[in-house]
Design a protein around this motif. Structure first.
Motif, PDB file in Angstrom:
ATOM      1  N   TRP A 106       0.835  -1.193   0.000  1.00 62.52           N
ATOM      2  CA  TRP A 106       0.000   0.000   0.000  1.00 62.52           C
ATOM      3  C   TRP A 106       0.880   1.257   0.000  1.00 62.52           C
ATOM      4  CZ3 TRP A 106      -5.316  -0.737   0.045  1.00 62.52           C
ATOM      5  CH2 TRP A 106      -5.756  -2.024   0.351  1.00 62.52           C
ATOM      6  N   ARG A 107       0.545   2.224  -0.845  1.00 60.30           N
ATOM      7  CA  ARG A 107       1.257   3.512  -0.886  1.00 60.30           C
ATOM      8  C   ARG A 107       0.415   4.550  -0.148  1.00 60.30           C
ATOM      9  NH1 ARG A 107       5.447   5.672  -3.173  1.00 60.30           N
ATOM     10  NH2 ARG A 107       5.771   3.946  -4.608  1.00 60.30           N
ATOM     11  N   VAL A 110     -11.305   1.137   7.145  1.00 63.09           N
ATOM     12  CA  VAL A 110     -12.344   1.194   6.127  1.00 63.09           C
ATOM     13  C   VAL A 110     -11.660   0.764   4.843  1.00 63.09           C
ATOM     14  CG1 VAL A 110     -13.939   2.651   4.837  1.00 63.09           C
ATOM     15  CG2 VAL A 110     -13.576   3.070   7.290  1.00 63.09           C
ATOM     16  N   LEU A 111     -12.123  -0.351   4.260  1.00 64.36           N
ATOM     17  CA  LEU A 111     -11.540  -0.895   3.042  1.00 64.36           C
ATOM     18  C   LEU A 111     -12.573  -0.789   1.931  1.00 64.36           C
ATOM     19  CD1 LEU A 111      -9.209  -2.437   1.655  1.00 64.36           C
ATOM     20  CD2 LEU A 111     -10.296  -4.551   2.450  1.00 64.36           C
ATOM     21  N   GLU A 112     -12.211  -0.066   0.877  1.00 62.14           N
ATOM     22  CA  GLU A 112     -13.083   0.114  -0.286  1.00 62.14           C
ATOM     23  C   GLU A 112     -12.265  -0.221  -1.521  1.00 62.14           C
ATOM     24  OE1 GLU A 112     -13.959   4.220   0.526  1.00 62.14           O
ATOM     25  OE2 GLU A 112     -15.854   3.707   1.512  1.00 62.14           O
ATOM     26  N   GLY A 113     -12.298  -1.504  -1.929  1.00 64.28           N
ATOM     27  CA  GLY A 113     -11.522  -1.951  -3.075  1.00 64.28           C
ATOM     28  C   GLY A 113     -10.036  -1.813  -2.795  1.00 64.28           C
ATOM     29  N   ASN A 114      -9.350  -1.005  -3.589  1.00 68.48           N
ATOM     30  CA  ASN A 114      -7.913  -0.779  -3.424  1.00 68.48           C
ATOM     31  C   ASN A 114      -7.610   0.475  -2.617  1.00 68.48           C
ATOM     32  OD1 ASN A 114      -6.883  -3.091  -4.700  1.00 68.48           O
ATOM     33  ND2 ASN A 114      -7.342  -2.205  -6.696  1.00 68.48           N
ATOM     34  N   ARG A 115      -8.580   0.963  -1.883  1.00 73.89           N
ATOM     35  CA  ARG A 115      -8.407   2.114  -0.990  1.00 73.89           C
ATOM     36  C   ARG A 115      -8.597   1.641   0.446  1.00 73.89           C
ATOM     37  NH1 ARG A 115      -6.206   6.481  -3.624  1.00 73.89           N
ATOM     38  NH2 ARG A 115      -7.117   6.585  -5.677  1.00 73.89           N
ATOM     39  N   LEU A 116      -7.708   2.085   1.319  1.00 74.86           N
ATOM     40  CA  LEU A 116      -7.739   1.703   2.725  1.00 74.86           C
ATOM     41  C   LEU A 116      -7.540   2.947   3.573  1.00 74.86           C
ATOM     42  CD1 LEU A 116      -7.524  -0.438   5.049  1.00 74.86           C
ATOM     43  CD2 LEU A 116      -5.058  -0.509   4.557  1.00 74.86           C
ATOM     44  N   ARG A 117      -8.413   3.138   4.551  1.00 74.53           N
ATOM     45  CA  ARG A 117      -8.229   4.201   5.545  1.00 74.53           C
ATOM     46  C   ARG A 117      -8.047   3.550   6.903  1.00 74.53           C
ATOM     47  NH1 ARG A 117     -12.400   6.231   2.965  1.00 74.53           N
ATOM     48  NH2 ARG A 117     -13.848   5.998   4.690  1.00 74.53           N
ATOM     49  N   ARG A 160      -5.488   9.967  14.348  1.00 73.00           N
ATOM     50  CA  ARG A 160      -4.711   9.909  13.108  1.00 73.00           C
ATOM     51  C   ARG A 160      -5.556   9.268  12.010  1.00 73.00           C
ATOM     52  NH1 ARG A 160       0.930  10.573  14.984  1.00 73.00           N
ATOM     53  NH2 ARG A 160       0.576  12.730  15.609  1.00 73.00           N
ATOM     54  N   VAL A 161      -5.457   9.828  10.812  1.00 74.62           N
ATOM     55  CA  VAL A 161      -6.160   9.284   9.649  1.00 74.62           C
ATOM     56  C   VAL A 161      -5.128   9.076   8.548  1.00 74.62           C
ATOM     57  CG1 VAL A 161      -8.020   9.601   7.988  1.00 74.62           C
ATOM     58  CG2 VAL A 161      -8.233  10.587  10.294  1.00 74.62           C
ATOM     59  N   LEU A 162      -4.913   7.834   8.169  1.00 80.56           N
ATOM     60  CA  LEU A 162      -3.968   7.503   7.104  1.00 80.56           C
ATOM     61  C   LEU A 162      -4.737   6.842   5.972  1.00 80.56           C
ATOM     62  CD1 LEU A 162      -2.430   6.865  10.048  1.00 80.56           C
ATOM     63  CD2 LEU A 162      -0.545   6.704   8.454  1.00 80.56           C
ATOM     64  N   SER A 163      -4.608   7.392   4.772  1.00 78.20           N
ATOM     65  CA  SER A 163      -5.260   6.838   3.585  1.00 78.20           C
ATOM     66  C   SER A 163      -4.199   6.199   2.705  1.00 78.20           C
ATOM     67  CB  SER A 163      -5.991   7.933   2.819  1.00 78.20           C
ATOM     68  OG  SER A 163      -7.029   8.464   3.606  1.00 78.20           O
ATOM     69  N   TRP A 164      -4.507   4.999   2.213  1.00 81.09           N
ATOM     70  CA  TRP A 164      -3.562   4.198   1.438  1.00 81.09           C
ATOM     71  C   TRP A 164      -4.217   3.732   0.142  1.00 81.09           C
ATOM     72  CZ3 TRP A 164       1.241   3.632   3.645  1.00 81.09           C
ATOM     73  CH2 TRP A 164       1.345   3.884   5.014  1.00 81.09           C
ATOM     74  N   HIS A 165      -3.392   3.472  -0.869  1.00 83.49           N
ATOM     75  CA  HIS A 165      -3.838   2.898  -2.140  1.00 83.49           C
ATOM     76  C   HIS A 165      -2.995   1.656  -2.414  1.00 83.49           C
ATOM     77  CE1 HIS A 165      -5.340   2.605  -6.208  1.00 83.49           C
ATOM     78  NE2 HIS A 165      -4.095   2.475  -6.628  1.00 83.49           N
TER      79      HIS A 165
END
Length: 139
Positions: free
Chosen positions: A18-19, A106-113, A126-131
């Motif tokens: 994940w980036r 929260v996982l939405e396809g290839n997006r992760l928070r 803290r809120v980290l968003s990943w792809h």
């Protein structure tokens, strides 16, 4: 001493590379603040299917004296419902070793928070968003 890994369950959706897309804090009123690594940090998060994990993040903007410029830790992970638990085996701060860091997800396809509480500084959310950029596909 590293703990045994807990293999992830097939279909858990998290295994992969994940980036980091964004990283910010929320104060007690919900106001958004720049995270500890500045406005545009870079990072990689690895969730291996065998339960190993590693995260590395860095500041890309100029730092002022006392600013955090880098953060990382490694260990094992397991998913429990809408949470992922990181059991830390290696970290820049020895006080983190042996702790379990719980992140709401929260996982939405290839997006992760991931949502957690700051390990450094004031107790902000803290809120980290990943792809996802590799290994596997979204459920």
């Amino acid at each position: 001493m590293p703990r045994p890994t807990t293999p992830s369950l097939s279909g858990d959706g998290l295994a992969g590379v994940w980036r980091l897309v964004s990283y910010h804090d929320l104060d007690e009123r919900g106001a958004r603040h720049t995270g500890p690594l500045g406005p545009a940090p870079e990072g990689l998060l690895f969730y291996a299917p065998n339960g190993q994990m590693s995260v590395t993040m860095m500041r890309t903007s100029a730092a002022q004296p006392g600013d955090q410029t880098f953060n990382s830790y490694a260990g094992t992970w397991r998913r429990v419902g809408d949470r992922v638990i990181h059991a830390i085996d290696l970290a820049p701060d020895p006080a983190w070793v042996g702790t379990e860091q719980i992140r709401e997800l929260v996982l939405e396809g290839n997006r992760l928070r991931l949502y957690g509480t700051a390990l450094i500084g004031p107790p902000r959310r803290r809120v980290l968003s990943w792809h996802r950029i590799g290994w596997g596909v979204a459920d």
